[in-house]
Structure formats: C-alpha cells, structure tokens
Design a protein around this motif. Structure first.
Motif, PDB file in Angstrom:
ATOM      1  N   HIS A  82       1.067  -1.279   0.127  1.00 25.58           N
ATOM      2  CA  HIS A  82       0.083   0.007  -0.018  1.00 25.58           C
ATOM      3  C   HIS A  82       0.824   1.268   0.091  1.00 25.58           C
ATOM      4  O   HIS A  82       1.943   1.080   0.710  1.00 25.58           O
ATOM      5  CB  HIS A  82      -1.011   0.116   1.134  1.00 25.58           C
ATOM      6  CG  HIS A  82      -2.023  -0.754   1.217  1.00 25.58           C
ATOM      7  ND1 HIS A  82      -2.363  -1.550   2.548  1.00 25.58           N
ATOM      8  CD2 HIS A  82      -2.957  -0.951   0.353  1.00 25.58           C
ATOM      9  CE1 HIS A  82      -3.573  -2.319   2.061  1.00 25.58           C
ATOM     10  NE2 HIS A  82      -3.819  -1.923   1.040  1.00 25.58           N
TER      11      HIS A  82
ATOM     12  N   ARG B 157      -0.002   5.490   1.091  1.00 25.06           N
ATOM     13  CA  ARG B 157      -1.161   6.262   1.699  1.00 25.06           C
ATOM     14  C   ARG B 157      -0.825   7.649   0.929  1.00 25.06           C
ATOM     15  O   ARG B 157      -0.133   8.383   1.402  1.00 25.06           O
ATOM     16  CB  ARG B 157      -0.819   6.336   3.223  1.00 25.06           C
ATOM     17  CG  ARG B 157      -1.918   6.659   4.150  1.00 25.06           C
ATOM     18  CD  ARG B 157      -1.496   6.923   5.334  1.00 25.06           C
ATOM     19  NE  ARG B 157      -1.398   5.646   6.071  1.00 25.06           N
ATOM     20  CZ  ARG B 157      -2.266   5.106   6.973  1.00 25.06           C
ATOM     21  NH1 ARG B 157      -3.431   5.869   7.181  1.00 25.06           N
ATOM     22  NH2 ARG B 157      -2.210   3.928   7.407  1.00 25.06           N
TER      23      ARG B 157
ATOM     24  N   GLY C 115      -4.367  10.078   3.113  1.00 22.59           N
ATOM     25  CA  GLY C 115      -5.096   9.084   3.665  1.00 22.59           C
ATOM     26  C   GLY C 115      -5.653   7.817   2.821  1.00 22.59           C
ATOM     27  O   GLY C 115      -5.993   6.785   3.314  1.00 22.59           O
ATOM     28  N   TRP C 116      -5.809   7.942   1.694  1.00 19.90           N
ATOM     29  CA  TRP C 116      -6.358   7.090   0.726  1.00 19.90           C
ATOM     30  C   TRP C 116      -5.269   5.716   0.746  1.00 19.90           C
ATOM     31  O   TRP C 116      -4.101   6.081   0.428  1.00 19.90           O
ATOM     32  CB  TRP C 116      -6.567   7.333  -0.665  1.00 19.90           C
ATOM     33  CG  TRP C 116      -7.762   8.433  -0.685  1.00 19.90           C
ATOM     34  CD1 TRP C 116      -7.849   9.664  -0.692  1.00 19.90           C
ATOM     35  CD2 TRP C 116      -9.199   7.923  -0.512  1.00 19.90           C
ATOM     36  NE1 TRP C 116      -8.923  10.191  -0.760  1.00 19.90           N
ATOM     37  CE2 TRP C 116     -10.182   9.075  -0.435  1.00 19.90           C
ATOM     38  CE3 TRP C 116      -9.864   6.638  -0.491  1.00 19.90           C
ATOM     39  CZ2 TRP C 116     -11.329   9.024  -0.437  1.00 19.90           C
ATOM     40  CZ3 TRP C 116     -11.280   6.702  -0.247  1.00 19.90           C
ATOM     41  CH2 TRP C 116     -11.940   8.013  -0.343  1.00 19.90           C
ATOM     42  N   LEU C 117      -5.723   4.594   1.035  1.00 18.84           N
ATOM     43  CA  LEU C 117      -4.765   3.324   1.016  1.00 18.84           C
ATOM     44  C   LEU C 117      -4.993   2.952  -0.432  1.00 18.84           C
ATOM     45  O   LEU C 117      -5.879   2.144  -0.824  1.00 18.84           O
ATOM     46  CB  LEU C 117      -5.015   2.480   2.219  1.00 18.84           C
ATOM     47  CG  LEU C 117      -4.922   2.939   3.573  1.00 18.84           C
ATOM     48  CD1 LEU C 117      -5.534   2.330   4.611  1.00 18.84           C
ATOM     49  CD2 LEU C 117      -3.169   2.574   3.691  1.00 18.84           C
TER      50      LEU C 117
ATOM     51  N   LEU D 277     -10.171   2.669   0.817  1.00 16.92           N
ATOM     52  CA  LEU D 277     -10.357   3.170   2.154  1.00 16.92           C
ATOM     53  C   LEU D 277      -9.688   4.360   2.291  1.00 16.92           C
ATOM     54  O   LEU D 277      -8.586   4.345   1.873  1.00 16.92           O
ATOM     55  CB  LEU D 277     -10.050   2.147   3.151  1.00 16.92           C
ATOM     56  CG  LEU D 277     -10.220   2.527   4.751  1.00 16.92           C
ATOM     57  CD1 LEU D 277     -11.735   2.628   5.160  1.00 16.92           C
ATOM     58  CD2 LEU D 277      -9.557   1.702   5.738  1.00 16.92           C
ATOM     59  N   GLN D 278     -10.135   5.577   2.923  1.00 13.96           N
ATOM     60  CA  GLN D 278      -9.539   6.778   3.324  1.00 13.96           C
ATOM     61  C   GLN D 278      -9.139   6.693   4.624  1.00 13.96           C
ATOM     62  O   GLN D 278     -10.014   6.534   5.567  1.00 13.96           O
ATOM     63  CB  GLN D 278     -10.175   7.719   3.035  1.00 13.96           C
ATOM     64  CG  GLN D 278      -9.011   9.263   3.233  1.00 13.96           C
ATOM     65  CD  GLN D 278      -9.664  10.341   3.047  1.00 13.96           C
ATOM     66  OE1 GLN D 278     -11.058  10.738   3.240  1.00 13.96           O
ATOM     67  NE2 GLN D 278      -9.116  11.425   2.495  1.00 13.96           N
ATOM     68  N   ALA D 279      -7.726   6.569   5.240  1.00 13.13           N
ATOM     69  CA  ALA D 279      -7.674   6.245   6.543  1.00 13.13           C
ATOM     70  C   ALA D 279      -6.625   7.289   6.976  1.00 13.13           C
ATOM     71  O   ALA D 279      -5.491   7.234   6.808  1.00 13.13           O
ATOM     72  CB  ALA D 279      -7.154   4.760   6.828  1.00 13.13           C
ATOM     73  N   THR D 280      -7.054   8.491   7.257  1.00 11.34           N
ATOM     74  CA  THR D 280      -6.509   9.676   7.530  1.00 11.34           C
ATOM     75  C   THR D 280      -5.404   9.527   8.924  1.00 11.34           C
ATOM     76  O   THR D 280      -4.609  10.465   9.026  1.00 11.34           O
ATOM     77  CB  THR D 280      -7.081  10.783   7.566  1.00 11.34           C
ATOM     78  OG1 THR D 280      -8.438  10.864   8.243  1.00 11.34           O
ATOM     79  CG2 THR D 280      -7.874  11.065   6.028  1.00 11.34           C
TER      80      THR D 280
END
Lengths: 115, 526
Positions: free
Chosen positions: A92, A94, A97-99, B443-446
């Motif tokens: 991944h 980032r 925030g988008w993975l 997924l957006q995981a900020t």
C-alpha cells in the motif's frame, strides 16, 4: 492542493472501475484515458510525485508500472489484477489518507504528468 | 415493595438476606432472579425515577489524563446507564476471554462457555422479549430476503458479526431497565428503596467480611442495612469508588490489599473513516440497520479474525459501515426539526443555504429511497472502533474532597496505550487491503499513530474493568464468581468486573454475568 472529501472520493472512485476489458493501444493508454483532467487525479498524482521526485517522468513511471506487471504488453485485465495483488500483499501507499496500491498511485501520477 | 429511603426512620436498621447496592441493569437483574426464591432482598438505588441535580452532584469528579467524558457516561437513577443505552448487543466471542500474550494485561478467568447458559436469558431481558437469539449473518441475510447469503468481504482476514439493537420497548422509558420496576415492586420479599445512597460498606476489623451498609439520603435520614450477602452493582466507576471509600476497617479500602481497585479503567474508542465502494455487489442488507419481524433491529459489522489479531499482535478493532448522508439531506432534517419547535432562535439559517446548495444530493437521496436501493451510496463512513489494551495506570482514585454525604470524590486518570493507536492503523491497512484485493473499494484512513485523536473521536460510554475479574488478586479485584478477593460475602456485578472491555457492547454480557451471579447466590441463600 487539498481537495474536498467528495473530490477525493471521486479520485478513488476513478480507480475502481479499472477497465479490465480494455485493450490498450499503447500499453497504458486505455487505463489513463478516464483519469486525465480530473482535479482529484491531479491532487493524488501530485502527492505521489512530491514524495517520489525521482519518478517524475512519464518514461520512468511507465517503466515502473510495466515492470510490476512483468510485461511491456499487458493483456486486458492485467493492471486490475496487479492492483488487487498489491492490495492483497499489503503493498500500500497512503496518499492523503487513501490506501492505494503502489501501481495505482503511479498510474495517477502518470495521468497527472501526461494530462 | 417500592419505597423511598427518605421515609425510613433516621437511625433505623433494616435486615435482609441479600442487599444489592445499585438499581441499574446488573442490580435489577440479580434482584429479579432472586426475587422468585422467596428471600428478603433490599435494593438500594441512589436516585429516583429521573435525573435529579442534587443526586447528580454526588458524581462530580476530577478528570485527568485523556479527559474522559465521565459525567455524560453515567446515569444515577433507577435503570442506571440503560437510561441512555443505544441498545447494541451481541455475545462476546470466545476470543475475548482468552489471554493474549501480546497484550500487557488480558484474559478472563472464565471462558465464553461459562456464560453460554445465561446469554439467551440475558438477551431476552435486554431485548424486552423482542429479539431472536440468532447471531449467524447468513441466517439473517436469508431472513431479510437478501439475494445471496454470503458476504464477499469475509474471508481470510475479516469476519462479520451480527448486532441486534433493542427496541425502545416503552414509550417513556425506552430501553431502560427501569421497566422492570413493577415486577420488582410486586415480588414478595423485595424492597426497592430509592434515594438511598450507600456511603460505606462497613467491614469487620480484618476487612474480610461485610458487617453492614451505611446508607444516607440527601437532606434526609441515615440508616443501616444488614445482610449476610451483599452485591455491589453501583456502576462502572462507582463500584471502585465505594470499595476505596470503605476504609474504616482497612485504610486502602475493601478488596484492595494488592492496590488493584480502580485500576485498568477503559472504554472503547471510535471515529469515522471513509470508504468508496467499487460497486453494489458486496453491499448486503445486513450492513445497515434493519427492522426485524420481532420488533428490534439487526445489522452487522466487520472484525478481524482472531488469528489475524494474534499474528499482527493487535488489539480488537471492528468496522461498522454507514452510508454518508448528503449535506443537503442532513441540513434539511435539522431544519425540519428546528422549524417544528416554532422558535426562530432554534433555527440555524445556514441550513437553508446548505439545502439550496445541495439539491442534487437531496434528489439522489430521494431517488434512492424511492427505489429502496442500498447500493446507491457512493461514499460510506467506516466507524472504526478499538478496544484499548488495559493499562494499570489508567485508574480511579479518591481525592481529599467529599460529596454532600461525606463520601470522597473520585479522580479518573484515563490513559490510552499507544498500542490502541497502532492497532487502529494496522487494522485499517488490513481492511483496506481486503477491499482492494477483492476489488470492492478503497479506504481513506487519515489517522496515523502519531496524530492527535480525530475531532470526531468518541467513546462507547462503556466504562469497564475498575474492579476487574482475575484469578490472581495481584491483577484484579474479583474472582471468577465475582466475589471480591479476600472477602467472604461481597460480590461485584456490572461492567467494572469485566476482565477486559471486550469486543462488544457490554450490556448483554453484564446482564449474563449478573444472571450467573444470581444462580451462584441461590446456592448461598439455600
């Protein structure tokens, strides 16, 4: 540039219906077409390029993407399968925030550079 | 019999076979179960039938550390915290009870099998008889008429767990256990005393045996309750406070020879991340709250499989998915609510602008609703919830201040271990990996482990573990039967006795534990 939540969602959304059945005229042309000239693509592509200035040329990015695919002439669906594979192995990156899968991020950067 | 403690003569001594401190879900459950035994039971509830300012003032506390919203978390009147309970319930998993070597303090001295006999009855109590004891997602998809009974996101990393949300069974009391007041009041031998605050559990000189309870009413009498068996069920932090404050026989307080009372305070933390679905194919009806034929509501969430948690050395994390509501829809709902008050002061005029600016969003929402189309949402909130690892320094202590009845006030120093943050980040990566690998979304995981908590972070209001269950008195306060270590006639009921916060919402499990305790006490009363 920081995009709204909706624009970012749109960017990620662009990646989802990867044209698995598309037959690229050039190796990645068909994949790039739906991504170009989207503000969201540019935001994520720029984010990748800022983080990886050494990849800031279309030739370098294309080579890396095709290198991951293991062929200069990927068959239809190969890129989508590679993206799934990278997600599955945790490869991944980032971006805001988008993975995203690494190849996905590179494709966005390529679309940004060639828009 | 229902009575008000303020009518008891000052200086009186009341006698019973069993005294229960607290009229919340745990205390009410124990009382309901033992009422049928024909024994004399006194239930002492601090509050009345609704919140009262002077009673609430007894809970004023000092908050340090992460600043837990303690006052909002507690409800000091009949029914206890079920007075604001959201109704989510599901049995804890067997994995919840196991010791996890990668966490500093974990495990319960009982297993899931030790609670299984009581879960169905607990379910019936918390659902007010309106649910179906069925926790199989496939079964529920079939019941709900889903086109298929599988969920493509479930596999080597994730499983799906069913939740059932209790109906607001009473038009006034909602989901409150205060609904059982009538049954208790009608039970021969049961005395339910409102406005009766236990100010000390008075023990014999060695602190091993409760002699009596000192009880006080605000602005009213003080009296004594004597019973050979005592159950402390005053709430998640109040249980610890009362044990610590009961120090006339032993200065550290009751059950506190190993300085364990009040430690390990914890709660679940959650906040929302964003998910873009790849398409409608994996969006099954169980992802959204669905009314059932029984009258309650069912839905499901995703959680990491136990073997994944073990391999990755993570705390429990789960993901609950909700469609993001269009800004215009949200604003129009708020506007309608405000307009209904007929008070111009209540109206947020910016909502008009938001509605006008998001007409396409409102149109999409209406179209989706017209089609009853769950696939329509293009963006989801992913409520991400973590069970933080236990930290002995996250704790309740007493301050030098006292409340209006002379009971020392408590200080809560809430700490959340970094492992909780790291677990959220890694679990989110794994969730995103599954979405991507299966072509189901992104997924957006900020949030990252070094960030401050997100602005929308909230707690579950599941204050647990301050008198935790442990086989070893050096890591807990009560044993597997909920008896206080080193004491022979004092038991603790409620979420304070949980061995860990667990992966689930606590109400059904604390009710099952209370039922198990009641059966245990039946043997003592016989």
């Amino acid at each position: 540039m920081r995009l709204s939540r909706r624009a970012l969602a749109a960017a990620a959304g662009l990646l989802l219906p990867l044209p698995a059945a598309a037959a690229p005229a050039g190796p990645l042309v068909a994949l790039l077409a739906p991504l170009r000239r989207h503000a969201a693509t540019a935001a994520l592509g720029d984010a990748w390029l800022r983080r990886h200035p050494g990849e800031a040329s279309p030739a370098a990015l294309e080579a890396l993407i095709l290198g991951a695919l293991g062929t200069a002439h990927p068959p239809p669906g190969a890129f989508a399968a590679q993206v799934c594979r990278e997600h599955g192995t945790g490869d991944h990156v980032r971006l805001d925030g988008w993975l995203l899968a690494r190849s996905e991020a590179r494709l966005l950067a390529l679309a940004t550079l060639t828009a | 019999m229902l009575a008000d403690g303020r009518t008891v003569p000052d200086g009186a001594t009341l006698e019973a076979d069993l005294a229960i401190i607290g009229g919340g879900p745990a205390g009410i459950t124990v009382a309901l179960e033992l009422a049928a035994e024909g024994r004399r039971i006194i239930v002492l509830e601090s509050g009345g039938r609704e919140p009262e300012a002077d009673t609430d003032a007894l809970m004023e506390s000092t908050l340090t550390g992460e600043g837990y919203p303690l006052f909002r978390a507690r409800q000091r009147f009949l029914g206890g915290t079920t007075n604001h309970w959201a109704g989510h319930c599901y049995p804890f998993s067997p994995f919840d009870f196991q010791t996890k070597p990668w966490l500093p303090i974990s495990g319960w001295p009982i297993g899931r099998a030790d609670l299984d006999p009581w879960y169905p009855r607990a379910f019936d109590l918390v659902q007010f008889g309106r649910g179906a004891f069925d926790w199989d997602p496939q079964s529920w998809r079939r019941r709900l008429g889903a086109p298929r009974d599988t969920q493509p996101l479930v596999g080597a990393v994730l499983e799906q767990r069913v939740e059932q949300i209790a109906a607001e069974a009473d038009p006034v009391l909602g989901r409150s256990f205060a609904q059982y007041e009538g049954r208790l009041a009608a039970a021969p031998g049961v005395q339910l005393l409102l406005h009766s605050n236990v100010t000390e559990i008075v023990a014999e000189a060695l602190g091993a045996h409760v002699r009596e309870l000192a009880v006080a009413c605000l602005g009213g009498p003080r009296f004594t309750v004597r019973a050979p068996l005592v159950v402390l069920a005053a709430g998640g932090v109040e249980n610890a406070r009362l044990l610590l404050a009961s120090r006339s026989s032993l200065p550290p307080g009751l059950g506190n020879a190993d300085d364990q009372v009040g430690r390990y305070f914890t709660d679940h933390l959650f906040f929302a991340q964003k998910l873009v679905p790849a398409g409608p194919d994996w969006v099954d009806p169980l992802l959204f709250p669905r009314p059932t034929a029984q009258g309650n509501t069912v839905l499901a969430h995703f959680r990491l499989l136990p073997e994944v948690l073990a391999r990755e050395r993570l705390s429990e994390v789960f993901f609950r998915i909700f469609p993001v509501t269009a800004d215009g829809v949200r604003a129009s709902r708020e506007l309608m609510r405000d307009l209904a008050t007929l008070d111009p002061q209540q109206i947020d005029w910016a909502d008009f602008r938001t509605v006008a600016g998001d007409l396409p969003g409102i149109a999409r929402h209406l179209w989706s609703r017209q089609r009853r189309d769950d696939a329509a949402p293009t963006l989801f909130d992913v409520v991400t919830r973590v069970e933080p690892p236990l930290d002995p320094d996250s704790r309740v202590t007493l301050t030098a201040e006292t409340d209006a009845l002379g009971v020392p006030r408590l200080e809560l120093s809430w700490k959340v271990a970094r492992q909780a943050r790291e677990s959220i980040v890694r679990a989110s990566e794994l969730f995103a990996g599954e979405l991507g690998a299966r072509g189901l979304g992104r997924l957006q995981a900020t949030f990252t482990a070094d960030d401050p908590w997100p602005e929308d972070m909230d707690v579950g209001y599941h204050h647990t573990c301050t008198t935790r269950m442990s086989a070893d008195p050096k890591t807990g306060v009560v044993d597997r039967d909920l008896k206080v270590h080193g004491m022979d006639n004092l038991w603790v009921a409620g979420s304070s006795a949980f061995g860990t916060a667990g992966s689930g919402s606590p109400t059904m499990t604390l009710t099952a534990l209370a039922l198990r305790l009641a059966d245990h006490l039946k043997g003592k009363l016989a």
